[in-house]
Design a protein around this motif. Structure first.
Motif, PDB file in Angstrom:
ATOM      1  N   VAL A  57       0.864  -1.182   0.000  1.00 41.66           N
ATOM      2  CA  VAL A  57       0.000   0.000   0.000  1.00 41.66           C
ATOM      3  C   VAL A  57       0.896   1.226   0.000  1.00 41.66           C
ATOM      4  O   VAL A  57       1.757   1.363   0.888  1.00 41.66           O
ATOM      5  CB  VAL A  57      -0.915   0.014   1.235  1.00 41.66           C
ATOM      6  CG1 VAL A  57      -1.780   1.272   1.258  1.00 41.66           C
ATOM      7  CG2 VAL A  57      -1.783  -1.241   1.277  1.00 41.66           C
ATOM      8  N   PRO A  58       0.777   2.124  -0.953  1.00 42.39           N
ATOM      9  CA  PRO A  58       1.647   3.304  -0.996  1.00 42.39           C
ATOM     10  C   PRO A  58       1.547   4.129   0.284  1.00 42.39           C
ATOM     11  O   PRO A  58       0.444   4.354   0.807  1.00 42.39           O
ATOM     12  CB  PRO A  58       1.118   4.092  -2.200  1.00 42.39           C
ATOM     13  CG  PRO A  58       0.454   3.064  -3.060  1.00 42.39           C
ATOM     14  CD  PRO A  58      -0.148   2.074  -2.099  1.00 42.39           C
ATOM     15  N   LEU A  59       2.690   4.572   0.775  1.00 45.05           N
ATOM     16  CA  LEU A  59       2.719   5.377   1.993  1.00 45.05           C
ATOM     17  C   LEU A  59       1.868   6.631   1.842  1.00 45.05           C
ATOM     18  O   LEU A  59       1.226   7.079   2.798  1.00 45.05           O
ATOM     19  CB  LEU A  59       4.169   5.751   2.329  1.00 45.05           C
ATOM     20  CG  LEU A  59       4.407   6.641   3.555  1.00 45.05           C
ATOM     21  CD1 LEU A  59       3.846   5.996   4.809  1.00 45.05           C
ATOM     22  CD2 LEU A  59       5.890   6.936   3.715  1.00 45.05           C
ATOM     23  N   GLY A  60       1.844   7.199   0.633  1.00 47.20           N
ATOM     24  CA  GLY A  60       1.057   8.404   0.401  1.00 47.20           C
ATOM     25  C   GLY A  60      -0.444   8.203   0.507  1.00 47.20           C
ATOM     26  O   GLY A  60      -1.189   9.182   0.573  1.00 47.20           O
ATOM     27  N   ASP A  61      -0.895   6.954   0.549  1.00 48.30           N
ATOM     28  CA  ASP A  61      -2.334   6.670   0.628  1.00 48.30           C
ATOM     29  C   ASP A  61      -2.814   6.438   2.058  1.00 48.30           C
ATOM     30  O   ASP A  61      -4.003   6.146   2.264  1.00 48.30           O
ATOM     31  CB  ASP A  61      -2.681   5.429  -0.208  1.00 48.30           C
ATOM     32  CG  ASP A  61      -2.530   5.685  -1.701  1.00 48.30           C
ATOM     33  OD1 ASP A  61      -2.345   6.856  -2.091  1.00 48.30           O
ATOM     34  OD2 ASP A  61      -2.570   4.707  -2.466  1.00 48.30           O
ATOM     35  N   VAL A  62      -1.915   6.514   3.031  1.00 45.76           N
ATOM     36  CA  VAL A  62      -2.291   6.222   4.413  1.00 45.76           C
ATOM     37  C   VAL A  62      -1.966   7.406   5.308  1.00 45.76           C
ATOM     38  O   VAL A  62      -1.204   8.300   4.948  1.00 45.76           O
ATOM     39  CB  VAL A  62      -1.579   4.952   4.938  1.00 45.76           C
ATOM     40  CG1 VAL A  62      -1.793   3.779   3.992  1.00 45.76           C
ATOM     41  CG2 VAL A  62      -0.090   5.197   5.159  1.00 45.76           C
ATOM     42  N   THR A  63      -2.546   7.384   6.506  1.00 47.79           N
ATOM     43  CA  THR A  63      -2.241   8.367   7.544  1.00 47.79           C
ATOM     44  C   THR A  63      -1.535   7.643   8.678  1.00 47.79           C
ATOM     45  O   THR A  63      -2.125   6.744   9.301  1.00 47.79           O
ATOM     46  CB  THR A  63      -3.523   9.029   8.074  1.00 47.79           C
ATOM     47  OG1 THR A  63      -4.186   9.700   6.994  1.00 47.79           O
ATOM     48  CG2 THR A  63      -3.204  10.031   9.176  1.00 47.79           C
ATOM     49  N   LEU A  64      -0.301   7.998   8.918  1.00 48.58           N
ATOM     50  CA  LEU A  64       0.459   7.338   9.970  1.00 48.58           C
ATOM     51  C   LEU A  64      -0.089   7.720  11.345  1.00 48.58           C
ATOM     52  O   LEU A  64      -0.447   8.868  11.599  1.00 48.58           O
ATOM     53  CB  LEU A  64       1.936   7.712   9.894  1.00 48.58           C
ATOM     54  CG  LEU A  64       2.733   7.117   8.731  1.00 48.58           C
ATOM     55  CD1 LEU A  64       4.149   7.699   8.704  1.00 48.58           C
ATOM     56  CD2 LEU A  64       2.788   5.595   8.832  1.00 48.58           C
TER      57      LEU A  64
END
Length: 336
Positions: A57-64
């Motif tokens: 899953v691309p890091l840019g698609d999630v909220t850490l």
């Protein structure tokens, strides 16, 4: 490099591993807490399998999120330079007390107000002197056969599962008042702690320890893009293994416990206020962006929100110190 993270995406809260710019989720029901209980060796094995088999899953698609929900947080004060500066700012006196050199000192802070990178941090009610603290935190994991009690430094080293960045947010004016009562810090500290962006496992740093067990990695902080402070983690008075060992004496450290290094030299505003004799640079205000970077771990960034407007102090009642025992207090209700 094995990085362990938690994030939100369309599937809800996920736990897993980061590699490059991609996230790889653990199987349903497996959390970061599961990894800490399993220990480092099993986690490294599971990381290799998960990155190989789980969808990326691309890091840019999630909220850490914060990389874990800590069981406890012990925050030390392990940098001499920080003590020199901040003691003048908070206590109005110069120098370092002799007791600081005798043993590590820590306080317990609030695990329920932990936030992740990107979270807006509100200013607590009554605070006009909001500050940050630039730290590294060690995260404890399970070691087979150990109960985490009365550890030697060598044993404690094995209990360090990994490291993350810690911002110990501080309301300095609230802290200054309560520290005069010789207890605390309390409300000056417990409104927010930021951990993140992920946990980097301890094996990544194994060959970087010097002969005494210190890690010579860099910490830096900036506000609104302007550099404020920088230091090396190796300028601590004690290596992390000794902090963990000390915490375990006549007590216990357990998986999920977080132990902060304390603020690095020049890693907060209050230290600079003590050295400069004034609030220069100024306290944080709404809209300020605080960015912390630790070599080999990563970067956390938070924006300061608005201040909550409320009166929270409750004055003590003035009452006579009557120690006489009355018949009503001496006899249970209803007894003749």
């Amino acid at each position: 490099m094995v990085k362990i993270a938690r994030w939100n995406d369309d599937g809800g809260t996920q736990s897993g591993f980061m590699e490059g710019d991609a996230c790889f989720a653990l199987p349903a029901g497996t959390t970061v807490g599961t990894l800490l209980e399993a220990g480092l060796a099993e986690t490294l094995r599971l990381a290799e399998k998960t990155v190989r088999t789980a969808p990326a899953v691309p890091l840019g698609d999630v909220t850490l999120l914060a990389p874990l929900v800590p069981a406890t947080i012990r925050d030390f004060v392990a940098f001499e330079e920080h003590v020199e500066g901040v003691r003048k700012s908070i206590d109005g006196v110069a120098g370092v007390v002799p007791e600081w050199y005798e043993a590590p000192t820590f306080y317990f802070t609030n695990p329920h107000t932990v936030t992740g990178t990107g979270t807006v941090i509100g200013i607590p009610a009554g605070c006009d002197a909001l500050d940050f603290e630039t730290e590294v935190a060690a995260v404890v994991g399970r070691v087979p056969g150990s109960d985490g009690s009365n550890l030697s430094a060598a044993e404690a080293h094995d209990h360090i599962f990994g490291y993350t960045v810690l911002n110990d947010w501080s309301a300095r004016d609230l802290q200054r008042r309560e520290m005069k009562v010789s207890l605390g810090p309390c409300k000056g500290k417990d409104f927010a702690n930021t951990l993140g962006p992920w946990i980097v496992t301890a094996d990544e740093f194994e060959d970087r320890h010097d002969a005494e067990g210190f890690l010579p990695i860099s910490l830096a902080v900036e506000v609104n893009g302007k550099a404020i402070g920088q230091d090396l983690l190796s300028n601590m008075g004690w290596p992390f293994a000794e902090l963990v060992a000390y915490a375990s004496q006549d007590s216990v450290v357990r998986p999920g416990d977080v132990l902060g290094s304390g603020t690095c030299g020049s890693g907060c505003l209050a230290e600079l206020w003590g050295r400069n004799g004034s609030q220069t640079p100024p306290p944080l205000t709404t809209g300020d962006v605080v960015r912390m970077t630790v070599e080999g771990i990563g970067t956390i960034e938070n924006t300061v929100g608005t201040r909550r407007e409320a009166v929270t102090r409750v004055a003590a009642r003035t009452r006579p110190r009557n120690r006489a025992v009355t018949s009503a207090s001496a006899s249970p209700a209803g007894r003749a």
